[in-house]
Design a protein around this motif. Structure first.
Motif, PDB file in Angstrom:
ATOM      1  N   GLY A 117      23.713  -2.701   0.947  1.00 33.13           N
ATOM      2  CA  GLY A 117      22.422  -2.065   0.747  1.00 33.13           C
ATOM      3  C   GLY A 117      22.545  -0.604   0.380  1.00 33.13           C
ATOM      4  N   ASP A 126      22.835   2.072   8.913  1.00 36.60           N
ATOM      5  CA  ASP A 126      21.946   1.036   8.369  1.00 36.60           C
ATOM      6  C   ASP A 126      22.759  -0.094   7.759  1.00 36.60           C
ATOM      7  OD1 ASP A 126      19.706   2.337   9.140  1.00 36.60           O
ATOM      8  OD2 ASP A 126      19.342   3.315   7.206  1.00 36.60           O
ATOM      9  N   ARG A 148      22.945  -4.069   8.700  1.00 36.37           N
ATOM     10  CA  ARG A 148      22.736  -5.080   7.667  1.00 36.37           C
ATOM     11  C   ARG A 148      23.839  -6.123   7.688  1.00 36.37           C
ATOM     12  NH1 ARG A 148      19.598  -4.259   2.600  1.00 36.37           N
ATOM     13  NH2 ARG A 148      20.610  -5.756   1.226  1.00 36.37           N
TER      14      ARG A 148
END
Lengths: 536, 366, 129
Positions: free
Chosen positions: A146, A199, A203
């Motif tokens: 991501g 993050d 993920r």
């Protein structure tokens, strides 16, 4: 198939006599992020080295305990086996080829190739690379994280954060990666980059990959992890869900390593007022110990400790002031500005230095004890020399040297055959005493001592610390001790400054609570601001 | 910040290209003085491009693999010469002769390259010095073979090759049978300038080979090993083997290069021809702007032209300027060794600069 | 893996074959070309002159009467010889063309008078009788 991904059971490991891991049990579920926290030397790296089957583990006699990956017992004897089994590792140091693009690094040694007839004769390595396919694989891996990362960017031109992302992308691009170990991945990142990384970690976890996250930034660990394990002295001192604990609990579980035979000298709060050394905006370009911006005052007559985790820059401060590495900023010693980058000047002005690099910088290994003790004094103060012809010819005054050496040998209890024994024949502890003797022979006003107890046995540790303590009390020498051993510094220092990311995170009286130091070590701001400056 | 960066790149450009710039300036100064005609100079440059380019090309692959300048290429040159001596004895003429010499030289060069590569793998970080000294050592072996074994263990029948005592090769071997056979295989003359097109075609093919080679898995591995051995190793690349292969390829190409070189010259100085091959090829490559760590095809051709322009022009320039052609002669040797020394020094200095720069970047105050 | 080994052996064999081929097409032979009176048994072939001798349409020698020269022919196998008898102005009077093969040793001898007069034994091969 159970959801347990990794189980390390009863792991015990000693390096020679020294037990570094005692009966450690760790489990990791699929899709779980486990935070592994501890001081340097707490055993984190050894634990991970065991998981990866690093050769060093077997060269030093193997380990006890069992490792299960997906309920199957594993016996890795080389990191490549661990990689094949689906364990990925992202190191602290970048393991990237600087001149390659992100895509080339992501598929390093797993490149997609195209057949040509030469392969039949000379082997697979003459197949040509399939660049479009490589790029699409890289883009795909980056997508799973991501992130926005240009696969065609050359690594050497990337900001550090992108390098870190490239490494992670490489690990997850491997088809079978189930478990990812991230060893201090955020240490070099800016806050926003670190946030992106966390993050990306979540993920990946949601895709079912188990992650072991090693970090010294406690705040991040609390934020990103599901569960936290704290190691201290090779034992698990805390294991809790992240949402059931807090910074202070973790910090106090980390610090407070036991040191046998050390008595804490408490109840003696000395107050100092007159600064002997003022450091302003110091930067030092010491590889691996970069100092970015240090402001510090050292008071005359005190023992100041400088602590901090490895690589944060604590060692750079003394080395920079002594002119051993390129540095800048302003340093004032006894009211005069001290020119930097010139090693002779601080010595002439009465600043002594016992280097952490005993065998490299500290000693002339092939010379005798006596010569080693007087060497610097001879160079700097022309001591122990006979001069002839109005100073044109200088000869060693051997009688004086032997006399001085014998005195120090007796005073510091250096165990040796005679005063001209070569120092390379001495034990680490006795070598350290020779280093101290040499510094004392200069009769310094201010003495920097770096890592005085590194690599010496416990008995010698106590002696060395006592010598430093007595020098301060009997001669009034101001001493700055830089050490990774917080507890040792707490035993002899008046104040302790903690260095974090090249800056002073805070200065506390040695008698402060150990969890306060723990918080500073991890870069968290100390909770009671008054405590930080209450000494002066 | 921006301005500083721009300044840095201009400075960097000058620093990276200091040697070619110096040579261009020197040539601009020396050409008019030498009073050579343009036609003559062009003819000379074409000949020298044909003669030397291939030898210089052989240096590229070890540089890609991070092993620096392969002074060990003289090993390949020796292998090539042994091939030439044999075909001269057998009286194989023309292109078949050259091709046969190349085929004979190949296994010899592979064996020598293998030896050299194995030794260099034990001398990581000191490849250049080691390969340089290795050149002297193998020169001893070569002399043993050529001076004692030829005509003794290895039958040599042509009396014009053998020393009068019955064994050992004479000092000079006439290569009339293959002289210029490749250069003017396809005769082309433009404005009275003879173009050695045949050799150029071969050079073009091998340039294309190098471009292609960089895109193979092996080429990629070599680049990786060249930039960071430890990272490459941890990714599972067989570092030692990759380095070894790069030296073997270089040695074999050097053998071919020496055959092409001597084909153009037309005589083989049995005991000297190879000695200068390495130094001159390396000097030419460095003059072309290459460094120990980076070299490209343009570096090769620019380097050969600039370096040999200097060679051709300087004796005459010396003669007209000071009245002594020897000065120019002296100048060439002085220049070629000087260039190597300068390039090595600049490289080390630049690397230290870049490391300091990288650390400043890391500290965040560049 | 086995396939690759076969390919590698094949490559080596191919190189050896190419080497032999190159040896055969590239080998140079010295040939003595003689335009002198030639005695074969009891027959004497008189030299005519001048003659122009051309081998394989490439190597050309001009020989006056009672002269000899060397030619280097390249390769085993058949070679072509063309002999032109010239008049004093350099015009061709008559032409004889023949093909022949060499002994594979140095120093074979060609006698132009014998050739021109139609003898079978116009070439004298070394060690071949």
């Amino acid at each position: 198939m159970s959801s347990t991904l990794l189980k390390m059971q009863g792991i015990t490991k000693s390096f020679f006599e020294n037990k570094v891991l005692r009966n450690v049990n760790i489990t990791l579920e699929r899709g779980e992020i486990l935070g592994l926290v501890g001081e340097n030397g707490a055993g984190k790296s050894t634990l991970m080295n065991i998981l990866f089957g690093l050769p060093i583990i077997f060269e030093t006699g193997g380990f006890e305990g069992k490792i299960y990956l997906e309920d199957q017992e594993m016996h890795f004897t080389s990191p490549l086996q661990a990689l094949d089994a689906g364990i990925g590792m992202v190191h602290q140091e970048f393991s990237l080829i600087p001149g390659f693009t992100a895509a080339e690094n992501i598929v390093l040694n797993r490149e997609s190739t195209m057949y040509n007839f030469l392969v039949e004769i000379f082997g697979e390595r003459l197949a040509t690379l399939d660049y479009p396919k490589i790029k699409s694989r890289a883009t795909n891996a980056i997508g799973r994280l991501g992130l926005s990362l240009d696969p065609d960017m050359i690594v050497s031109e990337m900001p550090v954060g992108h390098k870190q992302f490239t490494e992670i992308a490489r690990e997850i691009e491997k088809e079978n990666t189930k478990l990812l170990v991230l060893d201090e991945p955020t240490a070099v990142l800016t806050e926003s980059e670190a946030k992106i990384l966390l993050d990306a970690m979540r993920r990946l976890a949601s895709q079912g990959i188990g992650i072991i996250f090693i970090s010294h930034r406690l705040q991040e660990v609390l934020e990103a992890c599901d569960r936290i394990v704290v190691l201290r002295d090779g034992e698990i001192t805390l294991e809790k869900k992240a949402n059931e604990t807090n910074l202070r609990e973790i910090a106090s579980a980390m610090v407070g390593r036991r040191i046998e035979g050390l008595t804490q000298r408490t109840g003696e709060d000395r107050a100092f007022t007159k600064p002997i050394l003022t450091v302003e905006h110091l930067w030092v370009d010491m590889p691996g110990e970069t100092v970015r911006d240090v402001n510090l005052e050292v008071y005359e007559g005190e023992i100041l400790g400088i602590g901090g985790l490895a690589g944060q820059g604590k060692l750079g401060i003394a080395n920079g002031i002594m002119g051993l590495f390129p540095s800048g900023g302003k340093v004032t010693f006894q009211g005069d500005e001290l020119p930097l980058n010139n090693p002779a000047v601080p010595l002439k002005k009465g600043i002594g230095f016992v280097s952490e690099d005993r065998r490299g910088v500290g000693l002339i290994l092939d010379e005798g004890i006596a010569f080693n003790i007087v060497f610097t004094a001879m160079q700097i103060h022309d001591a122990y020399l006979k001069t002839y012809l109005g100073g044109l010819v200088k000869w060693r005054n051997d009688q004086e040297i032997v006399k001085a050496a014998k005195q120090y040998i007796e005073m510091l209890a250096i165990r040796c055959v005679h005063e001209n024994q070569k120092v390379k024949e001495l034990s680490g502890g006795n070598q350290q005493k020779v280093c101290l003797a040499r510094a004392f022979a200069l009769d310094p006003k201010l003495l920097f001592v770096s890592e005085p107890t590194r690599g010496i046995d416990i008995g010698a540790k106590k002696l060395v610390l006592d010598m430093i303590y007595q020098r301060n009390r009997q001669h009034g020498t101001t001493i700055v001790v830089t050490s990774s051993e917080l507890e040792e510094m707490r035993a002899i220092c008046d104040r302790i400054a903690i260095v974090h990311e090249g800056k002073i995170a805070g200065i506390l009286p040695a008698s402060s609570d150990s969890s306060e130091f723990g918080l500073l070590l991890m870069g968290a701001k100390a909770s009671n601001e008054e405590g930080v400056i209450s000494v002066g | 910040m921006k301005k500083r960066e721009a300044k840095f790149t201009i400075k960097r450009f000058l620093m990276t290209n200091i040697v070619p710039i110096l040579f261009i300036l020197l040539s601009a100064f020396a050409i008019p003085i030498s009073q050579f005609s343009a036609n003559y100079l062009i003819q000379e440059m074409l000949i020298r491009l044909a003669r030397n380019s291939f030898l210089v090309l052989s240096l590229l692959i070890p540089i890609i693999a991070g092993m620096g300048l392969n002074f060990g290429m003289v090993l390949g040159a020796m292998a090539g010469q042994i091939g030439l001596i044999l075909i001269t004895d057998w009286k194989i003429l023309g292109i078949p002769g050259m091709a046969l010499a190349a085929i004979i030289a190949t296994p010899l060069a592979i064996a020598l390259g293998w030896m050299c590569g194995t030794i260099l793998n034990r001398a990581k970080g000191r490849e250049m010095v080691t390969s340089y000294i290795l050149g002297f050592f193998v020169n001893g072996l070569y002399q043993l073979v050529v001076l004692y074994f030829f005509g003794y263990l290895i039958p040599i029948r042509s009396p014009e090759l053998v020393l009068s005592r019955g064994y050992g090769i004479r000092n000079a071997v006439n290569l009339l049978g293959i002289r210029n056979c490749l250069d003017y295989f396809i005769p082309v003359t433009i404005h009275g300038v003879k173009v050695p097109l045949g050799t150029f075609i071969v050079i073009a093919i091998f340039s294309a080979f190098i471009v292609w080679f960089r895109r193979t898995k092996l080429g990629q591995d070599m680049r990786a090993v060249g930039q960071d051995m430890e990272v490459a190793r941890s990714a599972g690349i067989a570092v030692e083997r990759t380095r070894l292969i790069s030296i073997v390829i270089s040695t074999v190409l050097a053998a071919y290069g020496q055959i092409i070189f001597l084909q153009n010259i037309g005589t083989l100085n049995t005991y000297n021809s190879h000695e200068q091959a390495g130094m001159f090829a390396i000097a030419a490559l460095l003059v072309g702007g290459a460094s120990v760590a980076k070299a490209t095809l343009p570096n090769v051709f620019v380097g050969v032209v600039l370096f040999h322009l200097m060679f051709v022009v300087s004796p005459m320039a010396g003669k007209y300027l000071i009245g002594q052609a020897q000065l120019g002669e002296y100048f060439r040797v002085f220049v070629s060794y000087g260039v190597v020394a300068l390039a090595l020094a600049i490289y080390e200095w630049r690397r230290a600069q870049e490391r300091a720069y990288a650390r400043r970047m890391f500290r965040g105050e560049a | 893996m086995k396939k690759r080994l076969i390919m590698q052996i094949g490559l080596v064999v191919l190189l050896i074959v190419i080497s032999i081929f190159l040896y055969r097409i590239g080998k140079g032979f010295q040939l003595i070309v003689e335009n002198k009176n030639y005695t074969l048994g009891d027959v004497v072939y008189e030299a005519e002159g001048p003659v122009r001798v051309t081998f394989d349409d490439e190597i050309q020698l001009d020989l006056k009467k009672n002269r000899a020269d060397l030619a280097i022919l390249v390769g085993y196998g058949k070679h072509k010889i063309k002999v032109e008898v010239l008049d004093n102005n350099g015009n061709t009077i008559r032409t004889v063309e023949k093909t022949f093969s060499l002994s594979g040793k140095e120093g074979d001898l060609v006698s132009i008078p014998a050739l021109l007069n139609g003898s079978d034994k116009w070439i004298f091969r070394r060690n071949v009788t």
